[in-house]
Design an enzyme around this catalytic site. Structure first.
Site, mmCIF file in Angstrom:
data_model
loop_
_atom_site.group_PDB
_atom_site.id
_atom_site.type_symbol
_atom_site.label_atom_id
_atom_site.label_comp_id
_atom_site.label_asym_id
_atom_site.label_seq_id
_atom_site.Cartn_x
_atom_site.Cartn_y
_atom_site.Cartn_z
ATOM 1 N N ASP A 104 0.814 -1.226 0.000
ATOM 2 C CA ASP A 104 0.000 0.000 0.000
ATOM 3 C C ASP A 104 0.845 1.272 0.000
ATOM 4 O O ASP A 104 0.312 2.381 -0.070
ATOM 5 C CB ASP A 104 -0.955 0.007 1.192
ATOM 6 C CG ASP A 104 -0.252 -0.095 2.533
ATOM 7 O OD1 ASP A 104 0.984 0.015 2.575
ATOM 8 O OD2 ASP A 104 -0.950 -0.287 3.555
ATOM 9 N N ASP A 151 1.266 -11.150 6.232
ATOM 10 C CA ASP A 151 0.843 -10.437 5.026
ATOM 11 C C ASP A 151 2.114 -9.986 4.304
ATOM 12 O O ASP A 151 2.743 -8.981 4.672
ATOM 13 C CB ASP A 151 -0.027 -9.241 5.415
ATOM 14 C CG ASP A 151 -1.007 -8.845 4.317
ATOM 15 O OD1 ASP A 151 -1.076 -9.569 3.300
ATOM 16 O OD2 ASP A 151 -1.712 -7.836 4.482
#
Length: 759
Positions: free
Chosen positions: A549, A663
């Site tokens: 991100d 993640d």
């Protein structure tokens, strides 16, 4: 004296006149002349009578009004019905007698009719016109029956569908009152009608005439020609000849069935094997009284003497003895010297229709396992299940799963042939339990694996009969991890599926490209292989996901746990390290702190890579974990990731990351909950028009399509985004665009290459 002679002479003339007149009786009465007495053997009660009517008896009595002085009172003897019935099921009732002056006994009582016992059910069925019959092969018209509810005729009825008889004899039809009716609701009655065999082409005698010797078949051996004069005494062994062959009553029929008068004395030979079967012509010869006389239709005076149980005059007078008078089973007419028969009353016997019943069905059963059917009885005898046609029932020998009710049984042979019985209750047939044992094993590729046991009920299913899902090739497994294994096989009446809990991990065979144990060795991917990179990975299992991100990492804020590694770094939009740990996050309005672009994953060897990841807690900041991938992920991939290893360093946390989840930070892996990547890409020459799906990124958009992922990598990370493009290329080349593979984990000491990029 002369006067007395005249009186006697007048009496004799009167007697002669009366007997002369009585010889011309109507078609229902016998000829009482001394020469012969004609009898009929038809089943109809009116045609079967051999006695004069009460009016004739009265006339005879009035001709002899003056009783003799020796015996002027009627005999006390009364008629006793015989044990056998007439062809129509009727019995003779009692009669009284008076003695004439000549010593002959005359019947004086009038006839009476006694009805048979009736069905106690309020819902009944009977023939509208007694004597109505049916024909074999012709459907019965239900209008011939009268159906009553509590004595009132009703027409709201449901009739059985089988209305066509196939054999001669009693034929029963089931009729029921609909359950919605106000009265007799749901009740069932049985309607019975006698069915005649179709006449043979050479049968020309009428139903009202006695078959003459010219129409009877010739006898063969001990078997006289059909028809007989009466029912033989040994009905089970007697034989008759017809059309050049000999027959006897079918042994499967009861004595009662074989005693039916129409079977032996009728004008139509019943060729149906249900009644007669062929036999040797040396069978039992019927009694002489059963064989028709070849000289005349009327037996001579010497052959018609009543049996010992019939009416017999006393040896000293014409008055009958005081013993009970019972006509014999055969038609008897007194000789010219015997007494005139009485007008016996006729009492119909109770119905001889067969009765059928079915026991309750079992309440439960298992599919594929034989079930004992309910017992069916006909006239009290058990019917073999193989001789029964079942309705709404399972295949008893191999039942299928399901619910069975309204089961009905219809015998296809015997006395209850075509009759139907309801079997009460509901049968529920369930499939047996189908299960698969647990399996947890780790082997090397090429090493055979024993598959988990699969059972159907208490029986083990052969592996050859099982279809496996998500399972390895048990005999020669290849590298990979296998979860959610399922077994499919026919169990009971259908295919079932069982889940086999656990997993199978197949490691690759050792090769020259395996990770070397030396801590100083390097590869073209850069970096050293850590000293613990070849350790057994035994810290538990983990899930992996991916994201990028570009936001400031959580571990880059001051005050966060460091685990001896210090505070993680953050960078400006171009990838240069920021000096302050408190610079505002680029994912916030006005923020300028981004993820450093050199923290993308990279290959160390063909089987080892380094990279960064987010975990579920700040407490993991600065920790490193060795992952060994145990599957190729979901939805396929190019190549394989299973068995490869990766060392990750925790630099971020995620609110949606679980405790057993990592993640992985992979460019193009999806921006997730926050997005600073769009601005960074657009500012540095890339294209932010298509960053893939929010969760899953390029792979989630392209699926298992490497070319599609490659194009998105090239387009999005163009310009000054070479580091991000290199990380996306790593996802294609080394990670094989795997989609969330599982892994085993172990915390280890962080390699220096990761620490250098961390801070």
């Amino acid at each position: 004296m002369s006067k007395l002679k005249l009186v006697l002479l007048a009496a004799l003339i009167s007697m002669a006149f009366v007997f002369s007149c009585s010889s011309e009786s109507d078609e229902n009465g016998p000829n009482l002349s001394s020469s012969s007495v004609a009898t009929q053997n038809n089943s109809s009660s009116s045609e079967n009578a051999v006695l004069p009517s009460s009016s004739q008896n009265t006339a005879l009595s009035s001709s002899f009004e003056e009783p003799s002085s020796a015996s002027g009172e009627p005999s006390s003897a009364s008629g006793e019905p015989s044990s056998s019935s007439t062809g129509n099921g009727e019995q003779n009732s009692s009669s009284s007698f008076a003695q004439s002056s000549s010593g002959n006994v005359v019947a004086t009582s009038s006839s009476s009719v006694a009805a048979s016992s009736s069905d106690s059910s309020p819902f009944t069925c009977s023939l509208t016109n007694a004597g109505t019959t049916g024909k074999v092969g012709t459907a019965i018209n239900t209008n011939v029956f009268t159906v009553s509810c509590n004595g009132t005729v009703t027409n709201t009825l449901s009739w059985a569908t089988n209305l066509t008889p196939t054999v001669a004899g009693n034929f029963t039809i089931e009729v029921s009152r609909p359950s919605t009716s106000n009265t007799c609701s749901g009740m069932t009655a049985i309607c019975t009608i006698f069915v005649e065999e179709l006449p043979l082409s050479n049968s020309s005698s009428s139903n009202n005439s006695v078959a003459s010797s010219s129409s009877a078949a010739a006898g063969i051996g001990n078997c006289p020609g059909y028809p007989l004069a009466s029912v033989p005494s040994d009905v089970k062994n007697a034989c008759v000849a017809m059309n050049g062959k000999c027959y006897k009553c079918n042994p499967d029929r009861s004595v009662s069935d074989c005693s039916s008068s129409w079977l032996w004395t009728g004008n139509t030979f019943n060729s149906d094997s249900y009644w007669f079967v062929e036999t040797a012509c040396t069978g039992t010869t019927p009694s002489s009284s059963s064989v028709r006389s070849s000289s005349s239709l009327a037996p001579s005076s010497s052959s018609i003497a009543p049996s010992s149980s019939s009416i017999a005059p006393s040896s000293s007078s014409a008055v009958p003895s005081s013993s009970s008078i019972a006509p014999s089973s055969s038609s008897v007419a007194p000789s010219s010297s015997s007494i005139a028969p009485s007008s016996s009353s006729i009492a119909p016997s109770s119905s001889s229709a067969s009765t059928i019943s079915c026991a309750n069905v079992p309440s439960s059963g298992t599919a594929g396992t034989a079930i004992t059917p309910p017992t069916v009885t006909c006239n009290g005898s058990t019917v073999n299940s193989s001789n029964i046609n079942w309705t709404s029932a399972p295949t008893w020998s191999n039942p299928a799963a399901g619910t069975y009710n309204s089961v009905k049984a219809t015998p296809n042979t015997g006395a209850c042939n075509g009759m139907q019985a309801s079997c009460n209750g509901t049968l529920t047939v369930s499939n047996p339990t189908f299960s698969c044992a647990n399996i947890n094993t780790t082997v090397t590729a090429g090493t055979a694996i024993t598959p988990p046991a699969v059972t159907c009920g208490s029986t083990t299913v052969a592996s050859a009969n099982i279809t496996w899902v998500n399972a390895p090739a048990w005999a020669n497994p290849v590298q990979g991890s296998h979860y959610s294994i399922q077994a499919k096989a026919v169990c009971g009446s259908s295919e079932q599926t069982a889940n086999c809990s656990g997993s199978v991990v197949v490691n690759p065979k050792p090769s020259s490209s395996s990770v070397a144990p030396s801590s100083s060795s390097t590869t073209s991917g850069g970096g050293t292989v850590c000293s613990q990179c070849n350790d057994a990975v035994n810290g538990g299992s983990a899930k992996t996901t991916r994201y990028w991100d570009s936001c400031k990492p959580s571990c880059a804020w001051s005050g966060k746990p460091s685990n001896g590694q210090g505070t993680a770094k953050s960078c400006d939009i171009s990838g240069s390290k920021l000096s302050s740990a408190d610079t505002k996050n680029a994912c916030e309005s006005g923020g300028t702190a981004y993820t450093c672009m050199d923290q993308v994953p990279w290959k160390v060897t063909d089987n080892l890579s380094y990279g960064f990841a987010a975990s579920h807690s700040d407490a993991d900041c600065g920790k490193c974990f060795l992952l060994e991938f145990t599957s190729n992920g979901e939805g396929g991939m190019s190549g394989t990731i299973q068995g490869k290893r990766m060392v990750i360093m925790i630099s971020n946390i995620g609110g949606d990351v679980g405790g057993d989840q990592f993640d992985l930070m992979i460019p193009g892996g999806g921006v997730g909950a926050y997005n600073a990547l769009s601005n960074q890409v657009s500012q540095l020459g890339g294209s932010s028009s298509n960053l893939g799906q929010q969760y899953g990124g390029f792979r989630a958009t392209c699926g298992n399509n490497t070319s599609c992922v490659q194009n998105m990598c090239n387009t999005t990370f163009a310009g000054s985004l070479n580091n991000l493009k290199a990380g996306c290329q790593w996802y294609i080349d080394w990670f094989g665009i795997s989609n969330n593979p599982t892994a085993n984990k172990k915390e280890i000491t962080c390699p220096s290459e990761l620490v250098a990029k961390y801070k």
